[in-house]
Each structure stands twice: as structure tokens, then as C-alpha cells.
Design a protein around this motif. Sequence first.
Motif, PDB file in Angstrom:
ATOM      1  N   SER A   1      29.770  34.098  47.824  1.00 46.64           N
ATOM      2  CA  SER A   1      29.270  35.314  47.175  1.00 46.64           C
ATOM      3  C   SER A   1      29.481  35.252  45.659  1.00 46.64           C
ATOM      4  CB  SER A   1      29.954  36.548  47.763  1.00 46.64           C
ATOM      5  OG  SER A   1      31.355  36.476  47.592  1.00 46.64           O
ATOM      6  N   PHE A   2      30.558  34.591  45.248  1.00 44.95           N
ATOM      7  CA  PHE A   2      30.850  34.451  43.816  1.00 44.95           C
ATOM      8  C   PHE A   2      29.745  33.686  43.101  1.00 44.95           C
ATOM      9  CE2 PHE A   2      33.069  31.710  40.558  1.00 44.95           C
ATOM     10  CZ  PHE A   2      33.171  32.694  39.590  1.00 44.95           C
ATOM     11  N   VAL A   3      29.347  32.521  43.612  1.00 48.65           N
ATOM     12  CA  VAL A   3      28.314  31.729  42.930  1.00 48.65           C
ATOM     13  C   VAL A   3      26.939  32.385  43.055  1.00 48.65           C
ATOM     14  CG1 VAL A   3      29.582  29.558  43.047  1.00 48.65           C
ATOM     15  CG2 VAL A   3      28.027  30.157  44.898  1.00 48.65           C
ATOM     16  N   LYS A   4      26.717  33.127  44.138  1.00 49.94           N
ATOM     17  CA  LYS A   4      25.455  33.874  44.246  1.00 49.94           C
ATOM     18  C   LYS A   4      25.374  34.944  43.166  1.00 49.94           C
ATOM     19  CE  LYS A   4      24.155  33.346  49.116  1.00 49.94           C
ATOM     20  NZ  LYS A   4      23.963  34.038  50.415  1.00 49.94           N
ATOM     21  N   SER A   5      26.532  35.539  42.852  1.00 52.98           N
ATOM     22  CA  SER A   5      26.550  36.582  41.820  1.00 52.98           C
ATOM     23  C   SER A   5      26.223  36.011  40.448  1.00 52.98           C
ATOM     24  CB  SER A   5      27.919  37.269  41.788  1.00 52.98           C
ATOM     25  OG  SER A   5      28.914  36.429  41.205  1.00 52.98           O
ATOM     26  N   LEU A   6      26.399  34.700  40.271  1.00 58.07           N
ATOM     27  CA  LEU A   6      26.075  34.049  39.003  1.00 58.07           C
ATOM     28  C   LEU A   6      24.596  33.704  38.901  1.00 58.07           C
ATOM     29  CD1 LEU A   6      29.108  31.583  38.742  1.00 58.07           C
ATOM     30  CD2 LEU A   6      28.871  33.839  37.701  1.00 58.07           C
ATOM     31  N   GLY A   7      23.892  33.791  40.045  1.00 59.58           N
ATOM     32  CA  GLY A   7      22.456  33.525  40.032  1.00 59.58           C
ATOM     33  C   GLY A   7      21.992  32.398  40.927  1.00 59.58           C
ATOM     34  N   ALA A   8      22.902  31.751  41.654  1.00 61.44           N
ATOM     35  CA  ALA A   8      22.492  30.649  42.532  1.00 61.44           C
ATOM     36  C   ALA A   8      21.501  31.151  43.580  1.00 61.44           C
ATOM     37  CB  ALA A   8      23.710  30.035  43.204  1.00 61.44           C
ATOM     38  N   ASP A   9      20.379  30.448  43.719  1.00 61.45           N
ATOM     39  CA  ASP A   9      19.359  30.831  44.699  1.00 61.45           C
ATOM     40  C   ASP A   9      19.720  30.368  46.101  1.00 61.45           C
ATOM     41  OD1 ASP A   9      17.210  31.919  42.849  1.00 61.45           O
ATOM     42  OD2 ASP A   9      17.516  29.925  41.989  1.00 61.45           O
ATOM     43  N   LYS A  10      20.380  29.223  46.185  1.00 63.57           N
ATOM     44  CA  LYS A  10      20.802  28.691  47.480  1.00 63.57           C
ATOM     45  C   LYS A  10      22.196  28.107  47.338  1.00 63.57           C
ATOM     46  CE  LYS A  10      19.395  25.664  51.282  1.00 63.57           C
ATOM     47  NZ  LYS A  10      18.318  24.803  51.838  1.00 63.57           N
ATOM     48  N   VAL A  11      23.049  28.371  48.312  1.00 61.12           N
ATOM     49  CA  VAL A  11      24.415  27.877  48.285  1.00 61.12           C
ATOM     50  C   VAL A  11      24.671  27.019  49.519  1.00 61.12           C
ATOM     51  CG1 VAL A  11      26.847  28.482  48.160  1.00 61.12           C
ATOM     52  CG2 VAL A  11      25.152  29.944  47.049  1.00 61.12           C
ATOM     53  N   ILE A  12      25.197  25.829  49.285  1.00 58.86           N
ATOM     54  CA  ILE A  12      25.561  24.923  50.374  1.00 58.86           C
ATOM     55  C   ILE A  12      27.077  24.934  50.515  1.00 58.86           C
ATOM     56  CG2 ILE A  12      25.540  22.529  51.178  1.00 58.86           C
ATOM     57  CD1 ILE A  12      22.937  22.167  49.531  1.00 58.86           C
ATOM     58  N   ASP A  13      27.551  25.395  51.653  1.00 59.32           N
ATOM     59  CA  ASP A  13      28.984  25.447  51.943  1.00 59.32           C
ATOM     60  C   ASP A  13      29.435  24.053  52.387  1.00 59.32           C
ATOM     61  OD1 ASP A  13      31.542  25.823  52.878  1.00 59.32           O
ATOM     62  OD2 ASP A  13      31.048  27.501  54.201  1.00 59.32           O
ATOM     63  N   TYR A  14      30.117  23.345  51.501  1.00 60.02           N
ATOM     64  CA  TYR A  14      30.449  21.951  51.800  1.00 60.02           C
ATOM     65  C   TYR A  14      31.464  21.805  52.940  1.00 60.02           C
ATOM     66  CZ  TYR A  14      34.653  22.513  48.842  1.00 60.02           C
ATOM     67  OH  TYR A  14      35.843  22.922  48.297  1.00 60.02           O
ATOM     68  N   THR A  15      32.101  22.910  53.337  1.00 64.15           N
ATOM     69  CA  THR A  15      33.049  22.824  54.458  1.00 64.15           C
ATOM     70  C   THR A  15      32.332  22.754  55.806  1.00 64.15           C
ATOM     71  OG1 THR A  15      33.277  25.227  54.742  1.00 64.15           O
ATOM     72  CG2 THR A  15      34.724  24.163  53.128  1.00 64.15           C
ATOM     73  N   SER A  16      31.063  23.156  55.825  1.00 63.64           N
ATOM     74  CA  SER A  16      30.337  23.154  57.106  1.00 63.64           C
ATOM     75  C   SER A  16      28.923  22.597  57.003  1.00 63.64           C
ATOM     76  CB  SER A  16      30.258  24.588  57.659  1.00 63.64           C
ATOM     77  OG  SER A  16      29.594  25.445  56.741  1.00 63.64           O
ATOM     78  N   GLN A  17      28.465  22.304  55.791  1.00 58.42           N
ATOM     79  CA  GLN A  17      27.115  21.795  55.589  1.00 58.42           C
ATOM     80  C   GLN A  17      27.149  20.530  54.737  1.00 58.42           C
ATOM     81  OE1 GLN A  17      26.057  25.782  53.894  1.00 58.42           O
ATOM     82  NE2 GLN A  17      24.166  25.502  55.054  1.00 58.42           N
ATOM     83  N   ASN A  18      26.098  19.723  54.859  1.00 57.68           N
ATOM     84  CA  ASN A  18      25.975  18.496  54.074  1.00 57.68           C
ATOM     85  C   ASN A  18      24.759  18.614  53.162  1.00 57.68           C
ATOM     86  OD1 ASN A  18      25.728  15.902  53.040  1.00 57.68           O
ATOM     87  ND2 ASN A  18      26.215  14.904  54.977  1.00 57.68           N
ATOM     88  N   TYR A  19      24.991  18.560  51.863  1.00 58.22           N
ATOM     89  CA  TYR A  19      23.878  18.724  50.921  1.00 58.22           C
ATOM     90  C   TYR A  19      22.833  17.621  51.067  1.00 58.22           C
ATOM     91  CZ  TYR A  19      25.695  15.027  47.858  1.00 58.22           C
ATOM     92  OH  TYR A  19      26.103  13.821  47.349  1.00 58.22           O
ATOM     93  N   LEU A  20      23.218  16.480  51.641  1.00 67.52           N
ATOM     94  CA  LEU A  20      22.270  15.382  51.822  1.00 67.52           C
ATOM     95  C   LEU A  20      21.166  15.741  52.815  1.00 67.52           C
ATOM     96  CD1 LEU A  20      24.720  12.327  51.892  1.00 67.52           C
ATOM     97  CD2 LEU A  20      23.236  13.050  50.015  1.00 67.52           C
ATOM     98  N   ASP A  21      21.421  16.743  53.655  1.00 72.24           N
ATOM     99  CA  ASP A  21      20.420  17.190  54.628  1.00 72.24           C
ATOM    100  C   ASP A  21      19.235  17.885  53.947  1.00 72.24           C
ATOM    101  OD1 ASP A  21      21.982  16.212  56.671  1.00 72.24           O
ATOM    102  OD2 ASP A  21      22.936  18.142  57.111  1.00 72.24           O
ATOM    103  N   GLU A  22      19.379  18.225  52.665  1.00 75.72           N
ATOM    104  CA  GLU A  22      18.295  18.886  51.941  1.00 75.72           C
ATOM    105  C   GLU A  22      17.082  17.978  51.787  1.00 75.72           C
ATOM    106  OE1 GLU A  22      18.442  22.286  50.656  1.00 75.72           O
ATOM    107  OE2 GLU A  22      20.005  22.100  52.186  1.00 75.72           O
ATOM    108  N   GLY A  23      17.323  16.659  51.752  1.00 77.33           N
ATOM    109  CA  GLY A  23      16.238  15.721  51.525  1.00 77.33           C
ATOM    110  C   GLY A  23      15.906  15.593  50.047  1.00 77.33           C
ATOM    111  N   ALA A  24      14.854  14.851  49.738  1.00 78.31           N
ATOM    112  CA  ALA A  24      14.495  14.565  48.339  1.00 78.31           C
ATOM    113  C   ALA A  24      13.687  15.720  47.756  1.00 78.31           C
ATOM    114  CB  ALA A  24      13.711  13.258  48.254  1.00 78.31           C
ATOM    115  N   VAL A  25      14.395  16.800  47.358  1.00 83.40           N
ATOM    116  CA  VAL A  25      13.707  18.032  46.946  1.00 83.40           C
ATOM    117  C   VAL A  25      14.030  18.477  45.522  1.00 83.40           C
ATOM    118  CG1 VAL A  25      13.541  18.869  49.319  1.00 83.40           C
ATOM    119  CG2 VAL A  25      15.548  19.470  47.935  1.00 83.40           C
TER     120      VAL A  25
END
Length: 337
Positions: free
Chosen positions: A183-207
Motif C-alpha cells: 500500500s505504501f508504494v501504491k500511495s507513491l503512484g505505482a500502477d502495479k506492485v509485485i510482492d517478491y515474497t509470493s510472486q516472481n517478476y520474471l513471470d511478467e514476460g518481456a513487457v
Amino acid sequence: MKSLMITKYGDISSSLEQQEVTRPIIEANQILIKTYSSSFNPYDYKVVKGDFKAMGKISFPIGIGRDVSGIVEEVGKSVKKFKVGDKVYSRPNESFVGTMAEYVVTNDEDTALMPSNLNFDESASIPLVGLTSYQALVDIAKLSKGESILIHAGSGGIGTFAIQLAKHLGAKVTTTTSTKNISFVKSLGADKVIDYTSQNYLDEGAVFDVVYDTLGSNYTLDSFKVLKSGGRVVSIAGTIDSITAEQFGLNKFIRMILSFQARKVTKAAAKMNAMYRFLFMSPNGDQLEKLAKLYESGTIKPLIDKVFNFDESIQALEYLAKGRAKGKVIVKIREDI
């Protein structure tokens, strides 16, 4: 005057010591700042640990700290932009590193008036992270409206500034952080947040059009796995590229070693028709003036995690080194006026 000094390479607690040193004497184009606040950056504890030995020999003891805010105590005879009593902030040239001190020398061209709506602590949080991300996103990546950027470690000192700057530039921002900081980084303006404790940013693909690599290690090479063809990777923690090595003035032997170490990154960039640059920021008073306007307009807000007193400066760096700070870690050198 009192100054925090690095006495040797090693761990923070045994390699730093507050010492009495001679108050600096300024030259014609320099100003003497009576320090009110300073801030630490990850670069500082990496220097203490000896991570940058290859970049040049250090003669100990040497000062530490690269952010300063305070009041102009004295001006050189050639200085026109500043006068005694001005409230200023700076990221001094490497020749004057040592802002954890009661007085700091800086070149007038590396200095700007503090944002008029900020105090000393808030202003001291800006110079290094502000200039680093401005030069990374504006000067090198040339991030433009509508582009997509991945910013690693969004809740840290660099990340909190970079998210806000990228949004100001009109980009679509994705960042990584832990669950508690979503919620902290969303308040700064982040459109999408990847929680590295449960998600892998590499799954985003070449985007992504741009990846801002603030972590180095495997993250640098993996940046190209999520980058669009022809995209840009700017790193402040990864492999030093040939352009930056030349800017450092490193000798051919060192540059050859660095080139060998960078071969995987160079190959990955070529395969993607991508640009890769390692950024070592440069002091720049004109850019600090531009940043001051962004703060004065409310476009960017200062993010401070914790403030320590000068006598607690070693503890402040130890705290930062734990890697859990949300925003900047400030050291108050003297009480505000």
C-alpha cells in the motif's frame, strides 16, 4: 570540528569513528556549509565493506556521507549564486566526500537552494537519490510518456523517489516490494506492485520499455528477460559498462577485467537489441534546482524512514544496512534553527 571517519575496510561498527578534524578551507569557486542534516545511502556501507576497492585506493581515515543540507557559512570570492545565510543542499563532488561532519565544502556548481517548503532533514534526503534517478530515467533512459518501467525495491530511498519521478514523466510504473509495503508504494503512484515474497517478476514476460536495476547481482542479467526488444536497462548496482569505465578514467587493465566480467550482460543486451548502462551519478546543482521545483510544486514528496542524532550516526548506517528502511535514513548534525 567533528566528523565521522572511515578508519579501515571492514564491518560498520569497527570501521567508523567520530574524530576531531580541521575545519575545511574553501577556494574561490567553493562554499562552506554549516551542516544541519545529512543522509546515508547504501553506497556508504558498501564503501566501508570494501566493495569498490577496484575503483581506486583509499587513504584512511576518510570522511563518509554524500548528502548535505545546511546554511552557507562562507563563500569563495568567485561565487555569485549564493551568499552567507542561504539555506542550501548539495551532493558534493567525490573530492569533498564526508558530509557526516559539522562543516562541509562543496563547489558552487554542485549546490542549489533548498526547496522552500522543506526542512533540513527533508532536503538532506534528496541529493544523491534524486540526482541518481533523474540522471538514470531522464538523461540515460529518456523515459517518456506512456512507456512501461520496472523499478526494483520500490520502498527504499532510491525506489520511493524513482516511482514518483517516473509517474511525473507519464510512465506506467511496476515495482517490487514486500507484502507490508504494497500500500505504501501504491500511495507513491505505482500502477502495479509485485510482492517478491509470493510472486516472481520474471513471470511478467518481456513487457517493459525500461528496467531500473537498483539491486545488481542476478537482477542485472535477468532484466533482459522482462525487457522489450530495443528497450533500456539502467543499473546503479550491476556490472560496469565500457562507457562508464572510461568516464571513471580507469586504466586499460582494469577496464579489460570489467569488460570480461560484463560479457554476459553485453551479450544479453546485444541479443535484445537493447541498451545497457551502469550509472554512477554526477553532482549537478542545476538538476538540484529542477528537483527543488518538483518538491515545491508537490509533484514529489520526501520520504524519511528514521532520523538519528549525529552521535548515533554509526547506528544509523547499521540500521540502513539491514535493508528494511522505507525511504531515507537521516542524520541530524545539529538542531534546526
